[in-house]
Motif scaffolding. Sequence first.
Motif, PDB file in Angstrom:
ATOM      1  N   ILE A   8      -2.993  -0.603   9.244  1.00 26.29           N
ATOM      2  CA  ILE A   8      -2.984  -0.111  10.843  1.00 26.29           C
ATOM      3  C   ILE A   8      -1.596  -0.275  11.373  1.00 26.29           C
ATOM      4  CG2 ILE A   8      -5.298  -1.047  10.992  1.00 26.29           C
ATOM      5  CD1 ILE A   8      -3.890  -3.316  12.500  1.00 26.29           C
ATOM      6  N   VAL A   9      -0.950   0.715  12.245  1.00 27.13           N
ATOM      7  CA  VAL A   9       0.128   0.606  12.881  1.00 27.13           C
ATOM      8  C   VAL A   9      -0.264  -0.062  14.279  1.00 27.13           C
ATOM      9  CG1 VAL A   9       1.812   1.825  14.135  1.00 27.13           C
ATOM     10  CG2 VAL A   9       1.106   2.689  11.978  1.00 27.13           C
ATOM     11  N   ARG A  10       0.549  -1.123  14.658  1.00 24.47           N
ATOM     12  CA  ARG A  10       0.631  -2.133  16.056  1.00 24.47           C
ATOM     13  C   ARG A  10       1.720  -2.383  16.323  1.00 24.47           C
ATOM     14  NH1 ARG A  10       1.831  -6.879  13.851  1.00 24.47           N
ATOM     15  NH2 ARG A  10       0.850  -7.789  11.818  1.00 24.47           N
ATOM     16  N   PRO A  11       1.900  -3.002  17.573  1.00 27.46           N
ATOM     17  CA  PRO A  11       3.250  -3.498  18.036  1.00 27.46           C
ATOM     18  C   PRO A  11       3.420  -4.711  17.465  1.00 27.46           C
ATOM     19  CG  PRO A  11       1.666  -2.976  19.799  1.00 27.46           C
ATOM     20  CD  PRO A  11       0.746  -2.874  18.526  1.00 27.46           C
ATOM     21  N   ILE A  14      14.022  -6.483  14.998  1.00 26.80           N
ATOM     22  CA  ILE A  14      13.852  -5.261  15.420  1.00 26.80           C
ATOM     23  C   ILE A  14      13.441  -5.455  17.265  1.00 26.80           C
ATOM     24  CG2 ILE A  14      13.038  -4.029  13.677  1.00 26.80           C
ATOM     25  CD1 ILE A  14      10.013  -4.728  14.237  1.00 26.80           C
ATOM     26  N   PRO A  15      13.409  -4.571  17.936  1.00 28.44           N
ATOM     27  CA  PRO A  15      13.308  -4.858  19.391  1.00 28.44           C
ATOM     28  C   PRO A  15      11.781  -5.380  19.683  1.00 28.44           C
ATOM     29  CG  PRO A  15      14.403  -2.659  19.170  1.00 28.44           C
ATOM     30  CD  PRO A  15      14.226  -3.143  17.901  1.00 28.44           C
ATOM     31  N   ALA A  16      11.362  -6.027  20.617  1.00 29.64           N
ATOM     32  CA  ALA A  16      10.157  -6.615  20.877  1.00 29.64           C
ATOM     33  C   ALA A  16       9.150  -5.541  20.936  1.00 29.64           C
ATOM     34  CB  ALA A  16      10.105  -7.423  22.154  1.00 29.64           C
ATOM     35  N   ASN A  17       8.040  -5.582  20.371  1.00 29.94           N
ATOM     36  CA  ASN A  17       6.781  -4.718  20.469  1.00 29.94           C
ATOM     37  C   ASN A  17       7.025  -3.281  19.751  1.00 29.94           C
ATOM     38  OD1 ASN A  17       5.104  -6.281  22.196  1.00 29.94           O
ATOM     39  ND2 ASN A  17       6.398  -5.575  23.921  1.00 29.94           N
ATOM     40  N   SER A  18       8.297  -3.330  18.804  1.00 28.55           N
ATOM     41  CA  SER A  18       8.283  -2.242  18.118  1.00 28.55           C
ATOM     42  C   SER A  18       7.228  -2.292  17.047  1.00 28.55           C
ATOM     43  CB  SER A  18       9.431  -2.472  17.158  1.00 28.55           C
ATOM     44  OG  SER A  18      10.694  -2.578  18.009  1.00 28.55           O
ATOM     45  N   PRO A  19       6.641  -0.826  16.732  1.00 35.54           N
ATOM     46  CA  PRO A  19       5.812  -0.603  15.992  1.00 35.54           C
ATOM     47  C   PRO A  19       5.997  -1.027  14.485  1.00 35.54           C
ATOM     48  CG  PRO A  19       6.788   1.521  16.263  1.00 35.54           C
ATOM     49  CD  PRO A  19       7.309   0.539  17.138  1.00 35.54           C
ATOM     50  N   VAL A  20       4.909  -1.572  13.958  1.00 31.36           N
ATOM     51  CA  VAL A  20       5.071  -2.090  12.652  1.00 31.36           C
ATOM     52  C   VAL A  20       3.653  -1.566  11.869  1.00 31.36           C
ATOM     53  CG1 VAL A  20       6.451  -3.900  12.932  1.00 31.36           C
ATOM     54  CG2 VAL A  20       4.123  -4.303  13.245  1.00 31.36           C
ATOM     55  N   LEU A  21       3.922  -1.498  10.497  1.00 28.54           N
ATOM     56  CA  LEU A  21       2.719  -1.230   9.770  1.00 28.54           C
ATOM     57  C   LEU A  21       2.432  -2.114   8.922  1.00 28.54           C
ATOM     58  CD1 LEU A  21       0.962   1.282   8.682  1.00 28.54           C
ATOM     59  CD2 LEU A  21       2.761   1.739   6.834  1.00 28.54           C
ATOM     60  N   THR A  47       4.157  -6.622   5.865  1.00 26.99           N
ATOM     61  CA  THR A  47       4.280  -5.775   7.345  1.00 26.99           C
ATOM     62  C   THR A  47       5.673  -5.290   7.275  1.00 26.99           C
ATOM     63  OG1 THR A  47       3.040  -7.425   8.610  1.00 26.99           O
ATOM     64  CG2 THR A  47       4.726  -6.091   9.937  1.00 26.99           C
ATOM     65  N   TRP A  48       5.886  -4.279   7.728  1.00 27.69           N
ATOM     66  CA  TRP A  48       7.309  -3.360   7.685  1.00 27.69           C
ATOM     67  C   TRP A  48       7.396  -2.765   9.083  1.00 27.69           C
ATOM     68  CZ3 TRP A  48       3.263  -2.485   4.068  1.00 27.69           C
ATOM     69  CH2 TRP A  48       3.550  -2.900   2.902  1.00 27.69           C
ATOM     70  N   PRO A  49       8.641  -2.461   9.423  1.00 26.49           N
ATOM     71  CA  PRO A  49       9.021  -1.627  10.585  1.00 26.49           C
ATOM     72  C   PRO A  49       8.506  -0.145  10.382  1.00 26.49           C
ATOM     73  CG  PRO A  49      10.902  -3.034  10.037  1.00 26.49           C
ATOM     74  CD  PRO A  49       9.912  -3.184   8.901  1.00 26.49           C
ATOM     75  N   ALA A  50       7.735   0.197  11.177  1.00 31.75           N
ATOM     76  CA  ALA A  50       7.104   1.425  10.462  1.00 31.75           C
ATOM     77  C   ALA A  50       7.702   2.739  10.380  1.00 31.75           C
ATOM     78  CB  ALA A  50       6.005   2.046  12.101  1.00 31.75           C
ATOM     79  N   ASP A  51       8.959   2.708  11.107  1.00 29.91           N
ATOM     80  CA  ASP A  51       9.988   3.820  10.633  1.00 29.91           C
ATOM     81  C   ASP A  51      10.635   3.704   9.260  1.00 29.91           C
ATOM     82  OD1 ASP A  51      11.812   1.823  11.341  1.00 29.91           O
ATOM     83  OD2 ASP A  51      12.998   2.903  12.723  1.00 29.91           O
ATOM     84  N   ARG A  52      10.325   2.755   8.719  1.00 35.61           N
ATOM     85  CA  ARG A  52      11.213   2.318   7.439  1.00 35.61           C
ATOM     86  C   ARG A  52      10.443   2.494   6.062  1.00 35.61           C
ATOM     87  NH1 ARG A  52      14.222  -3.240   8.553  1.00 35.61           N
ATOM     88  NH2 ARG A  52      14.897  -2.780  10.689  1.00 35.61           N
ATOM     89  N   ILE A  53       8.880   2.761   6.278  1.00 38.70           N
ATOM     90  CA  ILE A  53       7.825   2.699   5.260  1.00 38.70           C
ATOM     91  C   ILE A  53       7.185   4.030   5.148  1.00 38.70           C
ATOM     92  CG2 ILE A  53       5.999   1.735   6.386  1.00 38.70           C
ATOM     93  CD1 ILE A  53       6.919   0.859   2.882  1.00 38.70           C
ATOM     94  N   MET A  54       6.788   4.552   3.806  1.00 39.08           N
ATOM     95  CA  MET A  54       5.788   5.342   3.641  1.00 39.08           C
ATOM     96  C   MET A  54       4.927   5.587   2.597  1.00 39.08           C
ATOM     97  SD  MET A  54       6.953   9.411   2.007  1.00 39.08           S
ATOM     98  CE  MET A  54       7.944   9.907   3.337  1.00 39.08           C
ATOM     99  N   PHE A  55       3.697   5.563   3.013  1.00 42.33           N
ATOM    100  CA  PHE A  55       2.495   5.384   2.011  1.00 42.33           C
ATOM    101  C   PHE A  55       2.354   6.650   1.432  1.00 42.33           C
ATOM    102  CE2 PHE A  55       1.837   1.281   3.729  1.00 42.33           C
ATOM    103  CZ  PHE A  55       1.312   0.735   3.078  1.00 42.33           C
ATOM    104  N   VAL A  56       2.242   6.645   0.069  1.00 41.63           N
ATOM    105  CA  VAL A  56       2.089   7.643  -0.872  1.00 41.63           C
ATOM    106  C   VAL A  56       0.981   7.498  -1.761  1.00 41.63           C
ATOM    107  CG1 VAL A  56       2.944   9.584  -2.755  1.00 41.63           C
ATOM    108  CG2 VAL A  56       4.553   8.331  -1.142  1.00 41.63           C
ATOM    109  N   ASP A  57      -0.057   8.332  -1.534  1.00 41.92           N
ATOM    110  CA  ASP A  57      -1.502   8.307  -2.266  1.00 41.92           C
ATOM    111  C   ASP A  57      -1.777   9.705  -3.005  1.00 41.92           C
ATOM    112  OD1 ASP A  57      -3.717   7.234  -3.258  1.00 41.92           O
ATOM    113  OD2 ASP A  57      -4.984   7.493  -1.234  1.00 41.92           O
ATOM    114  N   GLU A  58      -1.370   9.577  -4.182  1.00 41.36           N
ATOM    115  CA  GLU A  58      -1.705  10.762  -5.084  1.00 41.36           C
ATOM    116  C   GLU A  58      -2.692  10.606  -6.022  1.00 41.36           C
ATOM    117  OE1 GLU A  58       1.153  13.691  -7.603  1.00 41.36           O
ATOM    118  OE2 GLU A  58       2.265  11.872  -6.628  1.00 41.36           O
ATOM    119  N   TYR A  59      -3.643  11.794  -6.103  1.00 42.85           N
ATOM    120  CA  TYR A  59      -4.980  11.620  -6.901  1.00 42.85           C
ATOM    121  C   TYR A  59      -5.382  12.985  -7.228  1.00 42.85           C
ATOM    122  CZ  TYR A  59      -6.335  12.304  -1.740  1.00 42.85           C
ATOM    123  OH  TYR A  59      -6.499  12.746  -0.644  1.00 42.85           O
ATOM    124  N   ASP A  60      -6.295  12.929  -8.309  1.00 46.17           N
ATOM    125  CA  ASP A  60      -7.104  14.123  -8.599  1.00 46.17           C
ATOM    126  C   ASP A  60      -8.035  14.424  -7.563  1.00 46.17           C
ATOM    127  OD1 ASP A  60      -5.531  14.642 -10.764  1.00 46.17           O
ATOM    128  OD2 ASP A  60      -6.839  13.415 -12.242  1.00 46.17           O
TER     129      ASP A  60
END
Length: 255
Positions: free
Chosen positions: A187-190, A201-208, A228-241
Amino acid sequence: MAEPKYHRVANALRREIQDGTLAPGDRVQAETDLAERFHVSLPTIRQAMGVLRAEGLVESRQGIGTFVKEQRRRQRRSRDRYGRARKDQKLLTTDLRHEITFAGCSPAPDHIAELMMIPRGSEVVIRQRVLFDKKTGRPEEIGASYLPATFARDTFLGEPTVVPKALFLCVEDLSGKQYAHARDQWIVRPASLQESETLEIPANSPVLNVVHVASAGDGQVLEVSESTWPADRIMFVDEYDVEQDAKQPEARSDV
């Protein structure tokens, strides 16, 4: 099914970016040189570069060439992590510096006890961590792993030191069981106040926030971890058939 050629090229270049062989700002070889290196056609190279551009790893500069992006999002490829770690016997995240901030027995938080299917207040071994960029020292990830005390109590997992290989491999050695099934929910949340301070990071910044539950073939939960990561620094990649036959899913997707 054979891996498409452009995937093979993209995967090889992605590994070079992730392990630092190609550093931020470096120019990627010209398409013709890459085609010769990988023994593929130019259209295949262009497909591979399109994948890396879509992932935010490289950028093309008109009339100059293609370069590794200076500020790129880190990628989490959940389906690939276990197999890679089994092969190289290393930590799941090798490009970051690990700092264990707490390790020891403590009552499981209620939501963790529920996921582990144990009574509330049960003791588990907890390992809390902060991961830092090795070059800049910037905190990139915070997290914790929760392990059954039945096999983790009074072992090196209760010591505030970095384990010698991926944590799940250590758990398999101690428990005598193998990880067979995993479930991720994110989830993405503050950010909380503590997360903001730790990640700088600034208070209430979005995190993943990701909760990862891994169990053995007999259904026993071997590990629950939160990251938990700062939301602007992470990417999820889900590759499947893609399923080719009609199939009733266990749970329908809402989106």
